[in-house]
Every structure is written in C-alpha cells, then in structure tokens.
Design a protein around this motif. Sequence first.
Motif, PDB file in Angstrom:
ATOM      1  N   PHE A 294     -32.461  28.596   4.898  1.00  0.00           N
ATOM      2  CA  PHE A 294     -33.632  27.761   5.184  1.00  0.00           C
ATOM      3  C   PHE A 294     -33.873  26.771   4.050  1.00  0.00           C
ATOM      4  O   PHE A 294     -33.938  27.179   2.883  1.00  0.00           O
ATOM      5  CB  PHE A 294     -34.869  28.658   5.347  1.00  0.00           C
ATOM      6  CG  PHE A 294     -34.680  29.715   6.402  1.00  0.00           C
ATOM      7  CD1 PHE A 294     -35.114  29.507   7.697  1.00  0.00           C
ATOM      8  CD2 PHE A 294     -34.019  30.907   6.096  1.00  0.00           C
ATOM      9  CE1 PHE A 294     -34.900  30.473   8.680  1.00  0.00           C
ATOM     10  CE2 PHE A 294     -33.805  31.875   7.067  1.00  0.00           C
ATOM     11  CZ  PHE A 294     -34.243  31.654   8.363  1.00  0.00           C
ATOM     12  N   ARG A 295     -33.955  25.509   4.404  1.00  0.00           N
ATOM     13  CA  ARG A 295     -34.309  24.491   3.398  1.00  0.00           C
ATOM     14  C   ARG A 295     -35.240  23.489   4.042  1.00  0.00           C
ATOM     15  O   ARG A 295     -34.998  23.040   5.178  1.00  0.00           O
ATOM     16  CB  ARG A 295     -33.059  23.774   2.863  1.00  0.00           C
ATOM     17  CG  ARG A 295     -32.162  24.687   2.070  1.00  0.00           C
ATOM     18  CD  ARG A 295     -30.995  23.932   1.452  1.00  0.00           C
ATOM     19  NE  ARG A 295     -29.969  24.874   1.022  1.00  0.00           N
ATOM     20  CZ  ARG A 295     -28.768  24.538   0.575  1.00  0.00           C
ATOM     21  NH1 ARG A 295     -28.438  23.259   0.488  1.00  0.00           N
ATOM     22  NH2 ARG A 295     -27.901  25.455   0.201  1.00  0.00           N
ATOM     23  N   SER A 296     -36.270  23.122   3.308  1.00  0.00           N
ATOM     24  CA  SER A 296     -37.224  22.155   3.831  1.00  0.00           C
ATOM     25  C   SER A 296     -36.689  20.751   3.553  1.00  0.00           C
ATOM     26  O   SER A 296     -36.938  20.186   2.497  1.00  0.00           O
ATOM     27  CB  SER A 296     -38.562  22.382   3.132  1.00  0.00           C
ATOM     28  OG  SER A 296     -39.442  21.380   3.508  1.00  0.00           O
ATOM     29  N   GLU A 297     -35.908  20.238   4.500  1.00  0.00           N
ATOM     30  CA  GLU A 297     -35.299  18.919   4.345  1.00  0.00           C
ATOM     31  C   GLU A 297     -35.679  18.079   5.541  1.00  0.00           C
ATOM     32  O   GLU A 297     -36.160  18.603   6.537  1.00  0.00           O
ATOM     33  CB  GLU A 297     -33.770  19.028   4.317  1.00  0.00           C
ATOM     34  CG  GLU A 297     -33.241  19.936   3.236  1.00  0.00           C
ATOM     35  CD  GLU A 297     -31.749  19.750   3.030  1.00  0.00           C
ATOM     36  OE1 GLU A 297     -31.383  18.685   2.516  1.00  0.00           O
ATOM     37  OE2 GLU A 297     -30.976  20.642   3.393  1.00  0.00           O
ATOM     38  N   ARG A 298     -35.410  16.775   5.474  1.00  0.00           N
ATOM     39  CA  ARG A 298     -35.684  15.927   6.635  1.00  0.00           C
ATOM     40  C   ARG A 298     -34.587  16.158   7.669  1.00  0.00           C
ATOM     41  O   ARG A 298     -33.411  15.889   7.405  1.00  0.00           O
ATOM     42  CB  ARG A 298     -35.719  14.454   6.222  1.00  0.00           C
ATOM     43  CG  ARG A 298     -36.317  13.544   7.280  1.00  0.00           C
ATOM     44  CD  ARG A 298     -36.597  12.179   6.690  1.00  0.00           C
ATOM     45  NE  ARG A 298     -35.355  11.478   6.338  1.00  0.00           N
ATOM     46  CZ  ARG A 298     -34.568  10.855   7.217  1.00  0.00           C
ATOM     47  NH1 ARG A 298     -34.891  10.827   8.486  1.00  0.00           N
ATOM     48  NH2 ARG A 298     -33.477  10.243   6.816  1.00  0.00           N
TER      49      ARG A 298
ATOM     50  N   LYS B 123     -37.697  21.038  -4.389  1.00  0.00           N
ATOM     51  CA  LYS B 123     -38.356  20.540  -3.184  1.00  0.00           C
ATOM     52  C   LYS B 123     -37.930  21.127  -1.850  1.00  0.00           C
ATOM     53  O   LYS B 123     -38.404  20.685  -0.815  1.00  0.00           O
ATOM     54  CB  LYS B 123     -38.257  19.010  -3.125  1.00  0.00           C
ATOM     55  CG  LYS B 123     -36.873  18.444  -3.351  1.00  0.00           C
ATOM     56  CD  LYS B 123     -36.949  16.918  -3.471  1.00  0.00           C
ATOM     57  CE  LYS B 123     -35.568  16.368  -3.681  1.00  0.00           C
ATOM     58  NZ  LYS B 123     -35.535  15.007  -4.131  1.00  0.00           N
ATOM     59  N   GLN B 124     -37.048  22.115  -1.833  1.00  0.00           N
ATOM     60  CA  GLN B 124     -36.560  22.547  -0.517  1.00  0.00           C
ATOM     61  C   GLN B 124     -36.892  23.982  -0.130  1.00  0.00           C
ATOM     62  O   GLN B 124     -36.473  24.432   0.924  1.00  0.00           O
ATOM     63  CB  GLN B 124     -35.038  22.358  -0.452  1.00  0.00           C
ATOM     64  CG  GLN B 124     -34.622  20.903  -0.589  1.00  0.00           C
ATOM     65  CD  GLN B 124     -33.113  20.713  -0.578  1.00  0.00           C
ATOM     66  OE1 GLN B 124     -32.357  21.668  -0.730  1.00  0.00           O
ATOM     67  NE2 GLN B 124     -32.678  19.481  -0.410  1.00  0.00           N
ATOM     68  N   MET B 125     -37.619  24.711  -0.948  1.00  0.00           N
ATOM     69  CA  MET B 125     -37.825  26.119  -0.607  1.00  0.00           C
ATOM     70  C   MET B 125     -38.991  26.314   0.359  1.00  0.00           C
ATOM     71  O   MET B 125     -40.034  25.686   0.231  1.00  0.00           O
ATOM     72  CB  MET B 125     -38.078  26.939  -1.872  1.00  0.00           C
ATOM     73  CG  MET B 125     -36.847  27.061  -2.740  1.00  0.00           C
ATOM     74  SD  MET B 125     -36.906  28.445  -3.872  1.00  0.00           S
ATOM     75  CE  MET B 125     -38.256  27.983  -4.943  1.00  0.00           C
TER      76      MET B 125
ATOM     77  N   GLY C 210     -26.697  17.334  11.660  1.00  0.00           N
ATOM     78  CA  GLY C 210     -25.987  18.048  10.596  1.00  0.00           C
ATOM     79  C   GLY C 210     -26.876  18.458   9.437  1.00  0.00           C
ATOM     80  O   GLY C 210     -26.390  18.926   8.415  1.00  0.00           O
ATOM     81  N   ARG C 211     -28.175  18.247   9.560  1.00  0.00           N
ATOM     82  CA  ARG C 211     -29.092  18.695   8.510  1.00  0.00           C
ATOM     83  C   ARG C 211     -30.301  19.323   9.183  1.00  0.00           C
ATOM     84  O   ARG C 211     -31.105  18.630   9.800  1.00  0.00           O
ATOM     85  CB  ARG C 211     -29.500  17.515   7.616  1.00  0.00           C
ATOM     86  CG  ARG C 211     -30.219  17.969   6.357  1.00  0.00           C
ATOM     87  CD  ARG C 211     -30.472  16.846   5.372  1.00  0.00           C
ATOM     88  NE  ARG C 211     -29.263  16.291   4.774  1.00  0.00           N
ATOM     89  CZ  ARG C 211     -28.518  16.921   3.878  1.00  0.00           C
ATOM     90  NH1 ARG C 211     -28.834  18.135   3.477  1.00  0.00           N
ATOM     91  NH2 ARG C 211     -27.444  16.348   3.391  1.00  0.00           N
ATOM     92  N   GLU C 212     -30.372  20.649   9.105  1.00  0.00           N
ATOM     93  CA  GLU C 212     -31.455  21.361   9.758  1.00  0.00           C
ATOM     94  C   GLU C 212     -32.305  22.077   8.711  1.00  0.00           C
ATOM     95  O   GLU C 212     -31.929  22.143   7.548  1.00  0.00           O
ATOM     96  CB  GLU C 212     -30.905  22.412  10.740  1.00  0.00           C
ATOM     97  CG  GLU C 212     -30.189  21.852  11.951  1.00  0.00           C
ATOM     98  CD  GLU C 212     -28.757  21.433  11.641  1.00  0.00           C
ATOM     99  OE1 GLU C 212     -28.201  21.982  10.673  1.00  0.00           O
ATOM    100  OE2 GLU C 212     -28.220  20.557  12.328  1.00  0.00           O
TER     101      GLU C 212
HETATM  102 MG    MG Z   1     -28.502  19.625   0.136  1.00  0.00          MG
END
Ligand code: MG
Length: 430
Positions: A113-117, A66-68, A121-123
Amino acid sequence: MSRLSFKEIRGTEDILPEKIGVWRRMENAAREVFDLYCYEELRTPILEETGLFISGVGETSDIVTKQMFSLADRKGRSLTLRPEGTAPIIRAYLKHRIYKNPIAKIFYMGPFFRSERPQAGRERQFHQIGAEAIGCDNPSMDAEVISLLIHLLNKFGITGGRLELNSVGCSLCQGPYKEKLREYFAGEETPLCPDCQRRLNKNPLRVLDCKRPECQSLIVDAPPLPDYLCNSCSEHFQKVQAILKSLSISYHLHPYLVRGLDYYTRTAFEITHPALGSQNAVAAGGRFDNLVEKMGGELTPAVGFALGMERIILIQEKEKVTAPLETRLSVYLAPQGKEAFQEMVNLLKELRQNGIKSELDYEGKRLKNQLRLANKLNAQYVAILGEEELRRKTITLKNMDTGKQEELPIDLSDCLNFISKVLHLIPPHI
Ligand code: MG
Ligand code: ATP
C-alpha cells in the motif's frame, strides 16, 4: 434494486473471477521458479508498527515522507499498512532467528500500500512478488538474484526488458560522493525542485531519483557515482558484471541509478520495459548490506528484488502474451431432459472425484446453446445425453477441438475409464 452507494477506494481494484486466472497462474509460476532456486515463502502481516518502516526504509525516502497509509490503534500507537516487503522480512528474520541458516533465501508475494496518485501501473493497493537472499556477500549472489528475476519474467511470458545496473557503494564511498553532489548542484544556476532542495541537505542521493524534468536536466551531467567507489565496492561491482557476462545476461550501466529506499548499498538494478508507459519499471532491487544490523541484528549482507504484478499484467496485455490455461475444463455435461439430468449428476460427481475438471448444464438449455457455452468455457469434451442416447444406454462424447464424436456406454465406471483414457489420464500400456 437500490442504487449501489459504495465504491472501491481510488487506486484499489476488485480482481474479478474472469481475471483471477491470470493472477493465479503468475503466482503458481513464481512458486515453481522460486523452488528451483531453493527459495522458501514467508508471509508477514499486512499491518506493522510505523517505526519499522521509518527505520527500515529510511526517513528521507519518498515512502516514509509521503506514501505511508498510517493509522492509530486504540491505544494511540501508530500502525502502517506495509508499503514494501523488505523491512518486514528482516523483522521476521530476526525475530524467528532464521539466521541460524547460513544463507536464508526467502520469497514473498501479496498486497502492498502506498498513497500515490493513481494512474496506469500505479495503484494505492498493488501487488509485489519479491525475494531476499540474506547472509551472503558474494557477487555471485547479486548475479543469481538478477538471473532469478529474469527467469521469473520469462516464465510470465515477458522478454524485451532492459536491465539497468549501478553500484551505489557503501557508507565509505557515499560520504565523499554526497559532498561532491552538493557542490555540483550548488554550482548550477537552474535551481532544483523544492523537494530536491530539501533532499540535497538530508540525503543528496535522493536527488538522483527525482523524475522532474528540471532536476533530470541537471542530473545527466552530475558526477557519476561509480567514479567514487572505494576499492572493495569497485571490485564487487566489477565481479558482478563479469558474472553477468558469463551468464550471458546483458545489462546497461546507469551511473545515476539509485533506489528509492535508503537501505541500499553496492549493487542497484532496475528492469524497465518499453510496453509500460511513464511508469516503466517492472522490477527493481539491489544489495542492502547494512539493513539487518540497522534493525538490531548482526552485520549481515543481503540482496533482493521486488516486481510489480500489475505492471507484469499490463505488459502481458500490451504484448498479447497468452500464458497457457491453468487447467482446462475437461468435460462439459449436456443432458437433455430430467432423466438424463439425473444420470449426469451422478457422472459429474464421479468425474470430479476422479480429478477430472467438469461442469454440468443446470439450466436445461437446448443442445445448441449447451455446445455454445461449452465452447465459451473452452471445454475439451462435451458429454451429450439425449433421448436417443438414453434409449441406447449410451453417451455421446464430442471432442470440441476436432469435432469428432464417439459413443460410449452409460455405465458409470466404463464411462469414467473411457474419459480418463481420452484425456490421457491413464498412461497407455501394452
Ligand atoms: Mg515509487
Ligand atoms: P517507481 O519508480 O515506479 O515509483 P519504486 O522505485 O517506488 O517504483 P519499488 O519500491 O522498488 O518501486 O517496487 C518494486 C516494483 O513494484 C516497481 O518496479 C513496480 O513494478 C512496483 N510498484 C511500486 N510502486 C507501485 C505502485 N504504486 N503501483 C503499482 N506497482 C508499483
């Protein structure tokens, strides 16, 4: 002026000139430390084939599922902005036959690069510094990598982290353990979250990494992974611990620590820091003895880590770590009037060409304002050339730390010599 209609993408950030020093100092300090441990830098492209990450990071990992950030090129091939550094490093290691060296020690730094919320500290675009030691299965190398990571953190002014340590074993020990885990979770009355129910089928180890409270409450009583290690993994784990002890590196055993990427074997570790909120991991890593082979090379053991630069900066800000300035402004030139300005343009060129960091007031400010700005720029000295000095053919050099003033001749080479001397650029000699 027209209204600004473009914004940066959520989870990405401009790093402004006033902040860039913090980044550069961290990068420079990291390069220094890596050099001590004989690691060399490798820069891989930001874009890679999507397949590299699917096979390298693993189909059941969060990153791949889920993060690419993926896109199609004009021929319809799927490309991905690199979400992590290890798979690209191994790709490059194989392509350029870096394995000719018995042990390859490689470091990298840059954007990922990660598609996260996005949250503190989380980009979505974040930066990592990482290292991989490829070609060595000695437990001393696990310990060296951990001690290198701690050395880096200390160099960034960070102490007070907590090293969590575990061994996730090899495919030999993981098989029976995964079965045990399935049995355990199946026997529990409270259900796992829907994601974990899927994970339980595909790769039950992933369940241990789930942050949801309903899963966490079950995980705490799950069978501990180290109890299921085969003899050789168990021996390796004991040796890593013994070496860490002999290096006076304290650690906390965490029997449910697994890494979010599928390729880990044996040693797994994470460093958390209390100054970080819920995203409390500042760095993580471990051994990945099967990845090189999985990606088409010979069976080659390896161990490495990655740390998050944004999280380092968060800790530095929270703990008020003041890293020394990169290079302080040595001289701020403060001319009064056109003639003085012209003189100082020449002096400025001379100073800079002799390696002295200097700046000039181009705006014809009053002396008071020039001094105020010099203070703000943290200048070591201000060179003042006013009407009085012009008449006497001198320059006043004010030490901004002590307030002491000295007068020196306006002659360029005399002036340069004097400034070099007060800045200790010329070693004292008898
Ligand atoms: Mg993680
Ligand atoms: P987390 O559990 O916080 O999601 P992770 O296990 O996904 O971390 P790794 O892939 O091991 O993290 O990456 C190593 C380090 O990179 C992390 O410890 C963290 O400091 C940093 N990092 C990972 N993802 C992000 C992100 N989205 N934004 C900022 N930093 C990140």
